[in-house]
Design an enzyme around this catalytic site. Structure first.
Site, PDB file in Angstrom:
ATOM      1  N   CYS A   2     -11.702   7.800  38.542  1.00  0.00           N
ATOM      2  CA  CYS A   2     -12.648   8.908  38.425  1.00  0.00           C
ATOM      3  C   CYS A   2     -13.901   8.467  37.673  1.00  0.00           C
ATOM      4  O   CYS A   2     -13.906   7.463  36.969  1.00  0.00           O
ATOM      5  CB  CYS A   2     -12.026  10.082  37.666  1.00  0.00           C
ATOM      6  SG  CYS A   2     -10.401  10.556  38.265  1.00  0.00           S
ATOM      7  N   ARG A  16     -17.769  15.509  37.520  1.00  0.00           N
ATOM      8  CA  ARG A  16     -16.980  14.301  37.746  1.00  0.00           C
ATOM      9  C   ARG A  16     -16.594  14.201  39.209  1.00  0.00           C
ATOM     10  O   ARG A  16     -16.635  15.183  39.970  1.00  0.00           O
ATOM     11  CB  ARG A  16     -15.739  14.340  36.865  1.00  0.00           C
ATOM     12  CG  ARG A  16     -14.832  15.541  37.071  1.00  0.00           C
ATOM     13  CD  ARG A  16     -13.672  15.365  38.053  1.00  0.00           C
ATOM     14  NE  ARG A  16     -12.788  14.301  37.689  1.00  0.00           N
ATOM     15  CZ  ARG A  16     -11.827  14.399  36.755  1.00  0.00           C
ATOM     16  NH1 ARG A  16     -11.620  15.581  36.151  1.00  0.00           N
ATOM     17  NH2 ARG A  16     -11.075  13.366  36.458  1.00  0.00           N
TER      18      ARG A  16
END
Length: 305
Positions: A2, A16
């Site tokens: 991520c 994100r």
């Protein structure tokens, strides 16, 4: 894996990518002010700040991946496998299970400054949600429109790092991610200069950012987003530019095999408008930006939305 980042222009965005090989069933989830947060070791909060974010809801409880509260504080948990270490319960601390850590901070802190104070007496415990959800190995980025920090619970204790880049990926630990920027301080958005003393020329337009890493490793994604964020400009559509910045590290299916026959891909990309309480997102199969405004719901209720 991520990537998390912020972007500030006329509005302030925090978000994100969530990159994994499968989805647990993610939902935009609003926790209103009177939903009772029953913490495993720290009692129950009957009233708190309202929260919106992406979560897997299990047994009526929101397991948040990333979220923001009504005061403009955002927080995201990113994989930190091999380095994360959570702890046993300590009598002199506020003991919070790792799966409760995001609600613990967002339910009571209106700013990064307040979060730093709460973190001083917080012990993040290795208490699983249940037998089906073991403790996830994560580290965290917490941001408001003035500053960002990274929280890493490791073998030698909890570390709270100021984050001047406002970017976080996965491994290695944040100080090592930050140090790697030394290898790329030469990057420029200008056409390169000839330093060889030979008859050389830039034979095409578009040589800016020559040498910017393009692979999908955590270290390379950190450098790429840090550079892109630092050099990106906006005119009228700041939200669109945020998605272009974070999209520079989007993972396509088939490019990053994590075990035989299984590849990570960007399941969703989030963007929290911290000033206006709107949670924007795209998914792998739908790049149309959708938004949910927390203030359109009854934030004084006691039921998850």
């Amino acid at each position: 894996m991520c990537t998390a980042a912020t972007y500030k222009t006329k509005d302030f965005y925090f978000g994100r990518t969530l990159d994994y090989e499968f989805s647990y069933g993610d939902q935009i989830t609003i926790t209103p002010r009177n939903y009772p947060f029953s913490f495993r070791h720290a009692g129950t909060k009957q009233t708190h700040y309202a929260i919106i974010g992406m979560a897997h809801v299990a047994g009526g409880y929101p397991l948040y991946y990333d979220a923001m509260n009504e005061k403009g504080l955002g927080m995201a948990g990113l994989n930190f496998v091999g380095n994360a270490k959570f702890y046993e319960v300590k009598e002199d601390k506020n003991n919070v299970a790792a799966f409760e850590f995001i609600p613990w901070i967002l339910s009571q802190c209106a700013s990064v400054k307040e979060a730093k104070v709460v973190l001083e007496n917080t012990n993040v415990c290795a208490t699983p949600f249940n037998e089906h959800f073991p403790v996830a190995e994560l580290h965290y980025m917490i941001s408001d429109e003035n500053e960002s920090i990274v929280v890493e619970c490791m073998e030698d204790g909890m570390h709270v790092h100021d984050n001047p880049t406002h970017v976080l990926t996965n491994n290695p630990p944040f100080p090592m991610q930050l140090f790697r920027l030394n290898d790329y301080m030469y990057l420029s958005n200008k056409q390169p200069k000839n330093n060889f003393g030979l008859d050389l020329t830039a034979y095409s337009r578009g040589f800016g950012a020559m040498g910017l890493p393009g692979d999908l490793s955590s270290g390379s994604r950190f450098v790429r987003v840090a550079y892109t964020r630092a050099n990106a400009t906006s005119d009228k559509n700041d939200l669109s530019q945020y998605f272009h910045i974070i999209g520079s590290v989007e993972q396509q299916k088939g490019l990053c095999e994590v075990e035989p026959g299984k590849c990570e891909y960007t399941i969703y990309t989030s963007c929290c408008d911290l000033r206006n309480g709107i949670y924007y997102y795209t998914t792998y199969n739908n790049h149309q930006v959708s938004g949910v405004n927390m203030f359109n719901e009854n934030l004084d209720s006691d039921t998850l939305v």
